[in-house]
Design a protein around this motif. Structure first.
Motif, mmCIF file in Angstrom:
data_model
loop_
_atom_site.group_PDB
_atom_site.id
_atom_site.type_symbol
_atom_site.label_atom_id
_atom_site.label_comp_id
_atom_site.label_asym_id
_atom_site.label_seq_id
_atom_site.Cartn_x
_atom_site.Cartn_y
_atom_site.Cartn_z
ATOM 1 N N ARG A 13 0.913 -1.197 0.131
ATOM 2 C CA ARG A 13 -0.081 -0.140 -0.115
ATOM 3 C C ARG A 13 0.976 1.252 0.135
ATOM 4 O O ARG A 13 0.480 2.155 -0.857
ATOM 5 C CB ARG A 13 -0.775 0.056 1.157
ATOM 6 C CG ARG A 13 -2.163 -1.002 1.199
ATOM 7 C CD ARG A 13 -3.450 -0.624 1.978
ATOM 8 N NE ARG A 13 -2.625 -0.747 3.472
ATOM 9 C CZ ARG A 13 -2.841 -1.685 4.233
ATOM 10 N NH1 ARG A 13 -3.542 -2.958 3.865
ATOM 11 N NH2 ARG A 13 -2.494 -1.875 5.154
ATOM 12 N N LEU A 14 1.948 1.096 0.548
ATOM 13 C CA LEU A 14 2.857 2.229 0.953
ATOM 14 C C LEU A 14 3.564 2.634 -0.702
ATOM 15 O O LEU A 14 3.593 3.763 -1.198
ATOM 16 C CB LEU A 14 4.180 2.049 1.614
ATOM 17 C CG LEU A 14 5.167 3.277 1.893
ATOM 18 C CD1 LEU A 14 4.555 4.557 2.368
ATOM 19 C CD2 LEU A 14 6.058 2.701 2.828
ATOM 20 N N ARG A 15 3.757 1.676 -1.346
ATOM 21 C CA ARG A 15 4.249 1.731 -2.571
ATOM 22 C C ARG A 15 3.197 2.358 -3.800
ATOM 23 O O ARG A 15 3.665 3.138 -4.480
ATOM 24 C CB ARG A 15 4.811 0.223 -3.230
ATOM 25 C CG ARG A 15 5.611 0.683 -4.682
ATOM 26 C CD ARG A 15 5.843 -0.803 -5.182
ATOM 27 N NE ARG A 15 6.914 -1.341 -4.527
ATOM 28 C CZ ARG A 15 8.137 -1.606 -5.350
ATOM 29 N NH1 ARG A 15 8.040 -1.059 -6.668
ATOM 30 N NH2 ARG A 15 9.157 -2.083 -4.815
ATOM 31 N N SER A 16 2.056 1.827 -3.480
ATOM 32 C CA SER A 16 1.109 2.613 -4.211
ATOM 33 C C SER A 16 0.699 3.905 -4.135
ATOM 34 O O SER A 16 0.353 4.547 -4.976
ATOM 35 C CB SER A 16 -0.192 1.812 -4.055
ATOM 36 O OG SER A 16 -0.966 1.873 -2.862
ATOM 37 N N ILE A 18 3.233 6.311 -3.298
ATOM 38 C CA ILE A 18 4.085 6.838 -3.557
ATOM 39 C C ILE A 18 4.810 6.085 -4.570
ATOM 40 O O ILE A 18 5.740 5.224 -4.429
ATOM 41 C CB ILE A 18 5.403 6.987 -2.356
ATOM 42 C CG1 ILE A 18 4.812 7.719 -0.992
ATOM 43 C CG2 ILE A 18 6.516 7.918 -2.747
ATOM 44 C CD1 ILE A 18 5.672 7.621 -0.031
ATOM 45 N N PRO A 19 4.512 6.585 -6.192
ATOM 46 C CA PRO A 19 4.848 5.851 -7.155
ATOM 47 C C PRO A 19 6.413 5.760 -7.201
ATOM 48 O O PRO A 19 6.992 5.147 -8.008
ATOM 49 C CB PRO A 19 4.227 6.595 -8.358
ATOM 50 C CG PRO A 19 3.112 7.376 -7.564
ATOM 51 C CD PRO A 19 3.567 7.481 -6.181
ATOM 52 N N GLN A 20 7.303 6.556 -6.811
ATOM 53 C CA GLN A 20 8.511 6.982 -7.090
ATOM 54 C C GLN A 20 9.356 6.026 -5.769
ATOM 55 O O GLN A 20 10.573 5.894 -5.969
ATOM 56 C CB GLN A 20 8.993 8.492 -6.641
ATOM 57 C CG GLN A 20 8.430 9.651 -7.683
ATOM 58 C CD GLN A 20 7.332 9.791 -7.353
ATOM 59 O OE1 GLN A 20 6.606 9.714 -6.354
ATOM 60 N NE2 GLN A 20 6.631 10.353 -8.243
ATOM 61 N N LEU A 21 8.960 5.302 -4.969
ATOM 62 C CA LEU A 21 9.232 4.277 -4.123
ATOM 63 C C LEU A 21 9.971 3.150 -5.105
ATOM 64 O O LEU A 21 9.148 2.712 -5.970
ATOM 65 C CB LEU A 21 8.516 3.754 -3.212
ATOM 66 C CG LEU A 21 8.119 4.507 -2.049
ATOM 67 C CD1 LEU A 21 7.378 3.602 -0.800
ATOM 68 C CD2 LEU A 21 9.335 4.985 -1.369
ATOM 69 N N THR A 22 11.154 2.792 -4.823
ATOM 70 C CA THR A 22 11.752 1.458 -5.632
ATOM 71 C C THR A 22 11.668 0.416 -4.677
ATOM 72 O O THR A 22 12.189 -0.687 -5.226
ATOM 73 C CB THR A 22 13.093 2.007 -6.084
ATOM 74 O OG1 THR A 22 14.000 2.240 -4.912
ATOM 75 C CG2 THR A 22 12.968 3.077 -7.011
ATOM 76 N N GLY A 23 11.394 0.424 -3.551
ATOM 77 C CA GLY A 23 11.473 -0.725 -2.470
ATOM 78 C C GLY A 23 11.370 -0.366 -1.195
ATOM 79 O O GLY A 23 11.249 0.858 -0.880
ATOM 80 N N LEU A 34 11.576 -8.841 8.176
ATOM 81 C CA LEU A 34 10.034 -9.357 8.663
ATOM 82 C C LEU A 34 9.233 -9.427 7.178
ATOM 83 O O LEU A 34 8.470 -10.377 7.248
ATOM 84 C CB LEU A 34 9.669 -8.441 9.504
ATOM 85 C CG LEU A 34 10.361 -8.221 10.925
ATOM 86 C CD1 LEU A 34 9.686 -6.901 11.647
ATOM 87 C CD2 LEU A 34 10.682 -9.500 11.723
ATOM 88 N N ALA A 35 9.257 -8.383 6.454
ATOM 89 C CA ALA A 35 8.711 -8.336 5.324
ATOM 90 C C ALA A 35 9.606 -7.544 4.333
ATOM 91 O O ALA A 35 9.980 -6.532 4.488
ATOM 92 C CB ALA A 35 7.377 -7.965 5.328
ATOM 93 N N GLN A 36 9.327 -7.912 3.154
ATOM 94 C CA GLN A 36 10.278 -7.079 2.144
ATOM 95 C C GLN A 36 8.954 -6.934 0.733
ATOM 96 O O GLN A 36 8.628 -7.945 0.059
ATOM 97 C CB GLN A 36 11.451 -7.387 1.895
ATOM 98 C CG GLN A 36 11.548 -8.769 1.331
ATOM 99 C CD GLN A 36 11.692 -8.869 -0.210
ATOM 100 O OE1 GLN A 36 12.013 -7.738 -0.905
ATOM 101 N NE2 GLN A 36 11.633 -10.085 -0.899
ATOM 102 N N ASP A 37 9.480 -5.507 0.130
ATOM 103 C CA ASP A 37 8.849 -5.322 -1.199
ATOM 104 C C ASP A 37 9.828 -4.491 -1.948
ATOM 105 O O ASP A 37 9.514 -3.298 -2.144
ATOM 106 C CB ASP A 37 7.377 -4.781 -1.288
ATOM 107 C CG ASP A 37 6.806 -4.134 -2.406
ATOM 108 O OD1 ASP A 37 7.135 -4.880 -3.618
ATOM 109 O OD2 ASP A 37 6.266 -3.338 -2.609
#
Length: 174
Positions: A13-16, A18-23, A34-37
């Motif tokens: 949800r965080l990535r959605s 902020i489109p400029q997030l790369t990970g 713990l978890a990764q995207d």
């Protein structure tokens, strides 16, 4: 849903938002993922580096009288790495392109870290066994024994006789 699935859902949800997030990744304060995207990034290495940076940041904040750690922002040539405190047991690290709106990054990163902190802290509280009351000692039982410490006695000291120095040099005049 498990805490890991909930945390991963929050990262997505965080990535959605902020489109400029790369990970992004959530890690324990000890540096375990713990978890990764974060496609294209080795999450275990980033989590370990996050734990190391967290240790330095916590000490820096305390040494300068700024209070408890909240966040760290690193700007590189190609973008940003931001790490946010996420409760007592975790941190959130996000990677963003250089063109990201840093104010928005902080706003969304702080919100996501608060939610992740709640999820991880709740899961940690559920995993801890409840404290067991110790049974009181009853006089009918034999109390546990410990070996007695050695007894030390003092003896009178006799004055030491003068001893020659081991490496003393003597000279005689001729």
């Amino acid at each position: 849903m498990t805490a890991e699935a909930d945390v991963l859902d929050e990262l997505r949800r965080l990535r959605s938002r902020i489109p400029q997030l790369t990970g992004s990744l959530a890690a324990s304060v000890d540096g375990l993922v713990l978890a990764q995207d974060a496609p294209g990034v080795e999450p275990e290495g980033v989590a370990a580096l996050t734990a190391a940076a967290l240790g330095v940041a916590v000490r820096l904040a305390q040494a300068t009288g700024q209070g408890d750690f909240r966040e760290v922002l690193v700007r590189g040539v190609h973008g940003y790495v931001a790490t946010y405190a996420a409760g007592r047991n975790a941190v959130l690290t996000v990677l963003a392109q250089d063109r990201v709106n840093v104010g928005r990054l902080h706003l969304e990163g702080r919100r996501a870290s608060a939610r992740i902190g709640e999820l991880v802290d709740e899961a940690a509280a559920r995993a801890e066994p409840p404290p067991q009351p110790s049974a009181p000692w009853t006089p009918t039982e034999t109390p546990p024994t410990r070996p007695a410490p050695p007894t030390r006695t003092r003896t009178a000291r006799t004055p030491a006789s003068p001893r020659p120095a081991a490496n003393a040099r003597t000279t005689t005049e001729s």
